[in-house]
Design an enzyme around this catalytic site. Structure first.
Site, PDB file in Angstrom:
ATOM      1  N   ASP A  82       0.855  -1.191   0.000  1.00  0.00           N
ATOM      2  CA  ASP A  82       0.000   0.000   0.000  1.00  0.00           C
ATOM      3  C   ASP A  82       0.890   1.240   0.000  1.00  0.00           C
ATOM      4  O   ASP A  82       1.760   1.372   0.881  1.00  0.00           O
ATOM      5  CB  ASP A  82      -0.878  -0.051   1.263  1.00  0.00           C
ATOM      6  CG  ASP A  82      -2.019   0.936   1.194  1.00  0.00           C
ATOM      7  OD1 ASP A  82      -1.818   2.071   0.715  1.00  0.00           O
ATOM      8  OD2 ASP A  82      -3.134   0.561   1.628  1.00  0.00           O
ATOM      9  N   ALA A 105      -0.938   4.228  -9.305  1.00  0.00           N
ATOM     10  CA  ALA A 105      -1.857   3.857  -8.215  1.00  0.00           C
ATOM     11  C   ALA A 105      -2.602   5.089  -7.727  1.00  0.00           C
ATOM     12  O   ALA A 105      -1.999   6.126  -7.448  1.00  0.00           O
ATOM     13  CB  ALA A 105      -1.082   3.237  -7.054  1.00  0.00           C
ATOM     14  N   ALA A 106      -3.914   4.967  -7.648  1.00  0.00           N
ATOM     15  CA  ALA A 106      -4.723   6.096  -7.179  1.00  0.00           C
ATOM     16  C   ALA A 106      -6.130   5.626  -6.896  1.00  0.00           C
ATOM     17  O   ALA A 106      -6.572   4.597  -7.406  1.00  0.00           O
ATOM     18  CB  ALA A 106      -4.766   7.196  -8.249  1.00  0.00           C
ATOM     19  N   THR A 150      -4.103  13.552 -14.713  1.00  0.00           N
ATOM     20  CA  THR A 150      -5.358  13.695 -15.454  1.00  0.00           C
ATOM     21  C   THR A 150      -5.569  15.118 -15.955  1.00  0.00           C
ATOM     22  O   THR A 150      -5.001  16.069 -15.394  1.00  0.00           O
ATOM     23  CB  THR A 150      -6.533  13.287 -14.524  1.00  0.00           C
ATOM     24  OG1 THR A 150      -7.759  13.745 -15.067  1.00  0.00           O
ATOM     25  CG2 THR A 150      -6.394  13.921 -13.150  1.00  0.00           C
ATOM     26  N   GLU A 152      -8.255  16.552 -15.503  1.00  0.00           N
ATOM     27  CA  GLU A 152      -9.243  17.140 -14.586  1.00  0.00           C
ATOM     28  C   GLU A 152      -8.622  18.165 -13.649  1.00  0.00           C
ATOM     29  O   GLU A 152      -9.335  18.971 -13.052  1.00  0.00           O
ATOM     30  CB  GLU A 152      -9.963  16.037 -13.809  1.00  0.00           C
ATOM     31  CG  GLU A 152     -10.570  15.015 -14.748  1.00  0.00           C
ATOM     32  CD  GLU A 152     -11.581  14.073 -14.113  1.00  0.00           C
ATOM     33  OE1 GLU A 152     -12.154  14.420 -13.070  1.00  0.00           O
ATOM     34  OE2 GLU A 152     -11.784  12.989 -14.680  1.00  0.00           O
ATOM     35  N   ARG A 239     -16.411  15.133 -22.819  1.00  0.00           N
ATOM     36  CA  ARG A 239     -15.130  14.537 -22.458  1.00  0.00           C
ATOM     37  C   ARG A 239     -14.359  14.261 -23.750  1.00  0.00           C
ATOM     38  O   ARG A 239     -14.949  14.108 -24.817  1.00  0.00           O
ATOM     39  CB  ARG A 239     -15.333  13.222 -21.677  1.00  0.00           C
ATOM     40  CG  ARG A 239     -16.080  13.402 -20.325  1.00  0.00           C
ATOM     41  CD  ARG A 239     -15.232  14.194 -19.363  1.00  0.00           C
ATOM     42  NE  ARG A 239     -15.809  14.396 -18.038  1.00  0.00           N
ATOM     43  CZ  ARG A 239     -16.483  15.484 -17.662  1.00  0.00           C
ATOM     44  NH1 ARG A 239     -16.695  16.462 -18.542  1.00  0.00           N
ATOM     45  NH2 ARG A 239     -16.924  15.625 -16.429  1.00  0.00           N
TER      46      ARG A 239
HETATM   47  P1  NAD Z   1      -8.132   2.200 -11.390  1.00  0.00           P
HETATM   48  O1  NAD Z   1      -9.030   2.710 -10.304  1.00  0.00           O
HETATM   49  O2  NAD Z   1      -8.677   1.269 -12.408  1.00  0.00           O
HETATM   50  O3  NAD Z   1      -6.856   1.473 -10.740  1.00  0.00           O
HETATM   51  C1  NAD Z   1      -6.155   2.013  -9.674  1.00  0.00           C
HETATM   52  C2  NAD Z   1      -5.208   0.965  -9.127  1.00  0.00           C
HETATM   53  O4  NAD Z   1      -4.471   1.553  -8.050  1.00  0.00           O
HETATM   54  C3  NAD Z   1      -5.912  -0.277  -8.567  1.00  0.00           C
HETATM   55  O5  NAD Z   1      -5.274  -1.429  -9.029  1.00  0.00           O
HETATM   56  C4  NAD Z   1      -5.772  -0.118  -7.059  1.00  0.00           C
HETATM   57  O6  NAD Z   1      -5.721  -1.341  -6.348  1.00  0.00           O
HETATM   58  C5  NAD Z   1      -4.461   0.647  -6.959  1.00  0.00           C
HETATM   59  N1  NAD Z   1      -4.399   1.396  -5.693  1.00  0.00           N
HETATM   60  C6  NAD Z   1      -5.344   2.236  -5.203  1.00  0.00           C
HETATM   61  N2  NAD Z   1      -4.961   2.691  -3.990  1.00  0.00           N
HETATM   62  C7  NAD Z   1      -3.744   2.140  -3.734  1.00  0.00           C
HETATM   63  C8  NAD Z   1      -2.835   2.237  -2.649  1.00  0.00           C
HETATM   64  N3  NAD Z   1      -3.109   2.972  -1.577  1.00  0.00           N
HETATM   65  N4  NAD Z   1      -1.659   1.565  -2.729  1.00  0.00           N
HETATM   66  C9  NAD Z   1      -1.370   0.808  -3.830  1.00  0.00           C
HETATM   67  N5  NAD Z   1      -2.213   0.653  -4.861  1.00  0.00           N
HETATM   68  C10 NAD Z   1      -3.389   1.321  -4.821  1.00  0.00           C
HETATM   69  O7  NAD Z   1      -7.534   3.499 -12.054  1.00  0.00           O
HETATM   70  P2  NAD Z   1      -7.153   3.787 -13.578  1.00  0.00           P
HETATM   71  O8  NAD Z   1      -8.353   4.253 -14.283  1.00  0.00           O
HETATM   72  O9  NAD Z   1      -6.382   2.627 -14.112  1.00  0.00           O
HETATM   73  O10 NAD Z   1      -6.177   5.042 -13.402  1.00  0.00           O
HETATM   74  C11 NAD Z   1      -4.776   4.867 -13.211  1.00  0.00           C
HETATM   75  C12 NAD Z   1      -4.132   6.234 -13.083  1.00  0.00           C
HETATM   76  O11 NAD Z   1      -4.388   6.999 -14.248  1.00  0.00           O
HETATM   77  C13 NAD Z   1      -4.649   7.064 -11.903  1.00  0.00           C
HETATM   78  O12 NAD Z   1      -3.554   7.719 -11.328  1.00  0.00           O
HETATM   79  C14 NAD Z   1      -5.605   8.046 -12.540  1.00  0.00           C
HETATM   80  O13 NAD Z   1      -5.679   9.236 -11.798  1.00  0.00           O
HETATM   81  C15 NAD Z   1      -4.948   8.261 -13.890  1.00  0.00           C
HETATM   82  N6  NAD Z   1      -5.851   8.642 -14.999  1.00  0.00           N
HETATM   83  C16 NAD Z   1      -6.964   7.897 -15.247  1.00  0.00           C
HETATM   84  C17 NAD Z   1      -7.777   8.260 -16.323  1.00  0.00           C
HETATM   85  C18 NAD Z   1      -9.014   7.439 -16.662  1.00  0.00           C
HETATM   86  O14 NAD Z   1      -9.785   7.856 -17.533  1.00  0.00           O
HETATM   87  N7  NAD Z   1      -9.230   6.288 -16.062  1.00  0.00           N
HETATM   88  C19 NAD Z   1      -7.459   9.367 -17.111  1.00  0.00           C
HETATM   89  C20 NAD Z   1      -6.301  10.104 -16.805  1.00  0.00           C
HETATM   90  C21 NAD Z   1      -5.502   9.728 -15.744  1.00  0.00           C
HETATM   91  P1  TYD Z   2     -16.621   9.105 -15.475  1.00  0.00           P
HETATM   92  O1  TYD Z   2     -16.478   7.880 -16.318  1.00  0.00           O
HETATM   93  O2  TYD Z   2     -16.987   8.939 -14.040  1.00  0.00           O
HETATM   94  O3  TYD Z   2     -15.279   9.931 -15.651  1.00  0.00           O
HETATM   95  P2  TYD Z   2     -14.924  11.458 -15.178  1.00  0.00           P
HETATM   96  O4  TYD Z   2     -15.914  11.883 -14.165  1.00  0.00           O
HETATM   97  O5  TYD Z   2     -13.563  11.269 -14.598  1.00  0.00           O
HETATM   98  O6  TYD Z   2     -14.939  12.270 -16.423  1.00  0.00           O
HETATM   99  O7  TYD Z   2     -17.730  10.030 -16.135  1.00  0.00           O
HETATM  100  C1  TYD Z   2     -17.605  10.494 -17.478  1.00  0.00           C
HETATM  101  C2  TYD Z   2     -18.759  11.438 -17.734  1.00  0.00           C
HETATM  102  O8  TYD Z   2     -19.989  10.696 -17.682  1.00  0.00           O
HETATM  103  C3  TYD Z   2     -18.894  12.520 -16.680  1.00  0.00           C
HETATM  104  O9  TYD Z   2     -19.321  13.720 -17.318  1.00  0.00           O
HETATM  105  C4  TYD Z   2     -19.993  12.020 -15.759  1.00  0.00           C
HETATM  106  C5  TYD Z   2     -20.880  11.213 -16.697  1.00  0.00           C
HETATM  107  N1  TYD Z   2     -21.574  10.058 -16.112  1.00  0.00           N
HETATM  108  C6  TYD Z   2     -22.961   9.894 -16.294  1.00  0.00           C
HETATM  109  O10 TYD Z   2     -23.629  10.737 -16.936  1.00  0.00           O
HETATM  110  N2  TYD Z   2     -23.566   8.800 -15.766  1.00  0.00           N
HETATM  111  C7  TYD Z   2     -22.886   7.853 -15.042  1.00  0.00           C
HETATM  112  O11 TYD Z   2     -23.503   6.874 -14.545  1.00  0.00           O
HETATM  113  C8  TYD Z   2     -21.464   8.023 -14.866  1.00  0.00           C
HETATM  114  C9  TYD Z   2     -20.663   7.015 -14.082  1.00  0.00           C
HETATM  115  C10 TYD Z   2     -20.854   9.130 -15.425  1.00  0.00           C
END
Ligand code: NAD
Ligand code: TYD
Length: 375
Positions: A82, A105-106, A150, A152, A239
Site C-alpha cells: 500500500d 496507483a490512485a 489527469t 481534470e 469529455r
Molecule cells: P483504477 O481505479 O482502475 O486502478 C487504480 C489501481 O491503483 C488499482 O489497481 C488499485 O488497487 C491501486 N491502488 C489504489 N490505492 C492504492 C494504494 N493505496 N496503494 C497501492 N495501490 C493502490 O484506475 P485507472 O483508471 O487505471 O487510473 C490509473 C491512473 O491513471 C490514476 O492515477 C488516474 O488518476 C490516472 N488517470 C486515469 C484516467 C481514466 O480515464 N481512467 C485518465 C487520466 C488519468
Molecule cells: P466518469 O467515467 O466517471 O469519468 P470522469 O468523471 O472522470 O470524467 O464520467 C464520465 C462522464 O460521464 C462525466 O461527465 C460524468 C458522466 N456520467 C454519467 O452521466 N452517468 C454515469 O452513470 C457516470 C458514471 C458518469
C-alpha cells in the site's frame, strides 16, 4: 542530493529501454496500469523487470494480468503493498533495486471522491509523497519518476478553448484536487531535489478491463442487461476520449524521451457529449448483444438523472507538445475503439461476472494467501 540531477533539468534526457532494469509500476492491477504492463511486455522494447506494486483495492483485478504473470514469469513480480505505508514502499524500492518508477496507483473515481474524499487524500497525496521520498532516498539510482495524472486538474472549459501544459490548475472535485496536489509535489521534488520527473495529464480513457463504475463500461453492461442508463444532468457534458492503449504508448514515449521536469498533455482529439457516447453504446449493443424482450431498442433505457455536484462541463486537450516533441498521436478512432471495447465486454462475461460479484477477490485470497478485503 539535488546536484546529481542538476544537468537533467529542463533538458531532454533519453533513457534507453535497456538502461532501466527494475521498473516499478504502481497500480498495475487497475485498468490503465494493467494495460501499461501488458503493453510493455507485448509491444515495447523494454527488456528489464517489472515490479507491480498494488494494494488490490476494489478497483484492482490481478486476473487482468494472469496470462502475463505466467508468460513473463522471469521478468514480472507482483507485490501487494500500500503506497500509504511509507515503510512498505521503502522496502520495495530496496528489495527490488528499483531504478525507474511509473506511478499510476490512485483512487480514481470522481463520484466516490464526492462521497468520501479521505481515501483520495491518503492514497493520491500522501501515497505519492511516500513514493517521492523513497525515490529521493535512492536518487543516485533512479532514472525516471513518471507521474500519471489527469486533465481534470485544469478544471472545466466553456464552449471554446483547450487545456495546454501552461493552463493553471483549478481542480473542482476532491479527486482532481488530490491529483493536482500530487502533481505539485512531483514538480517540487524536481525543482528542489533535482529528481528526474515527468508528468502526463491525460483525458478520459476507455477500453477493455475498466471497472464498471465509469461511464463507458457501466453503460455497456447496463445496456446488455436491459437496465436503466443513468445520464447525469442534461447529458451535454463533454469529455475527450482516448483508447487506453494509446495512453500507454504515450506514457512510454514520455518515460524514454520526455523532457525532465516537464508535463505533457495526452488526449484523443475526440470531444463527444456524454449523451452521444451513450447513444452510440446503445446502437452497438443492439447490433452485437442479445436482443431485449420485444426487440426494444436500448436507447429507450436512457434516463436523465440528478447532476453530479461540481460537474465539470467540458474537457479538451491541446496535444501539440507531445505530437511535435515526441511524435505521438492517438491511433485508435472513437468508432473503432468503442466497437472493440463493446465487443470485449460482451465476450468476456467471466471477467464481468467476477468483477460484479466480487468473485475475483476469492481468487486473490487463494492466489496470494491474503485477506484482500482488508485493503
Ligand atoms: P483504477 O481505479 O482502475 O486502478 C487504480 C489501481 O491503483 C488499482 O489497481 C488499485 O488497487 C491501486 N491502488 C489504489 N490505492 C492504492 C494504494 N493505496 N496503494 C497501492 N495501490 C493502490 O484506475 P485507472 O483508471 O487505471 O487510473 C490509473 C491512473 O491513471 C490514476 O492515477 C488516474 O488518476 C490516472 N488517470 C486515469 C484516467 C481514466 O480515464 N481512467 C485518465 C487520466 C488519468
Ligand atoms: P466518469 O467515467 O466517471 O469519468 P470522469 O468523471 O472522470 O470524467 O464520467 C464520465 C462522464 O460521464 C462525466 O461527465 C460524468 C458522466 N456520467 C454519467 O452521466 N452517468 C454515469 O452513470 C457516470 C458514471 C458518469
Amino acid at each position: 542530493m539535488g546536484r546529481r540531477f542538476e544537468s537533467c533539468r529542463g533538458r531532454r534526457l533519453c533513457v534507453k529501454a535497456n538502461d532501466m532494469k527494475n521498473l516499478l509500476v504502481t497500480g498495475g492491477c487497475g485498468f490503465i496500469g494493467s494495460d501499461f504492463i501488458r503493453f510493455l511486455f507485448e509491444e515495447s522494447d523494454y527488456a528489464g523487470r517489472i515490479i507491480n506494486l498494488d494494494a488490490l483495492t476494489y478497483a484492482a483485478n490481478p486476473m487482468n494480468l494472469a496470462d502475463i504473470a505466467e508468460r513473463f514469469r522471469d521478468r514480472y513480480v507482483f507485490v501487494k503493498a500500500d503506497i500509504r505505508d511509507a515503510a512498505a514502499v521503502a522496502r520495495v524500492f530496496d528489495e527490488y533495486d528499483v531504478d525507474a518508477v511509473c506511478h499510476l496507483a490512485a483512487e480514481s473515481h470522481v463520484d466516490r471522491s464526492i462521497l468520501g474524499p479521505g481515501d483520495f487524500i491518503h492514497t493520491n497525496v500522501l501515497g505519492t509523497f511516500h513514493l517521492l521520498e523513497a525515490t529521493r532516498a535512492r536518487a543516485d539510482r533512479i532514472q525516471i519518476f513518471h507521474q500519471v495524472s489527469t486533465d481534470e486538474v485544469y478544471g472545466s472549459l466553456g464552449d471554446e478553448g483547450f487545456f495546454t501544459e501552461t493552463t493553471p490548475y483549478r481542480p473542482n472535485s476532491p479527486y482532481s484536487a488530490s491529483k493536482a496536489a500530487a502533481d505539485h509535489l512531483v514538480r517540487a521534488y524536481h525543482r528542489t531535489y533535482g529528481l528526474p520527473v515527468t508528468i502526463s495529464n491525460c483525458s478520459n480513457n476507455y477500453g477493455p478491463r475498466q471497472f464498471p463504475e465509469k461511464l463507458i463500461p457501466l453503460m455497456i453492461l447496463n445496456a446488455r442487461e436491459g437496465k436503466t442508463l443513468p445520464v447525469y444532468g442534461d447529458g451535454r457534458h463533454i469529455r475527450d476520449w482516448l483508447y487506453v492503449r494509446d495512453h500507454c504508448r504515450a506514457i512510454w514515449e514520455i518515460i524514454r524521451r520526455g523532457r525532465r521536469g516537464d508535463a505533457y498533455n495526452i488526449g484523443g482529439l475526440c470531444e463527444i457529449e456524454n449523451i452521444e457516447v451513450v447513444r452510440r453504446i446503445c446502437a452497438l449493443v443492439d447490433e452485437m448483444g442479445p436482443p431485449l424482450p420485444g426487440g426494444r431498442p436500448r436507447i429507450e433505457l436512457i434516463r436523465f438523472v440528478k447532476d453530479r455536484p461540481g460537474h465539470d462541463r467540458r474537457y479538451a486537450m491541446d496535444i501539440s507538445k507531445i505530437q511535435t516533441e515526441l511524435d505521438w498521436s492517438p491511433r485508435e478512432t472513437f468508432e473503432s475503439g468503442l466497437r472493440r471495447t463493446v465487443k470485449w465486454y460482451l465476450e468476456n462475461s467471466e471477467w464481468v461476472h467476477g468483477v460484479r460479484t466480487g468473485a475475483y477477490r476469492e481468487w486473490i485470497t487463494r492466489q496470494y494467501g491474503l485477506d484482500a478485503a482488508s485493503t
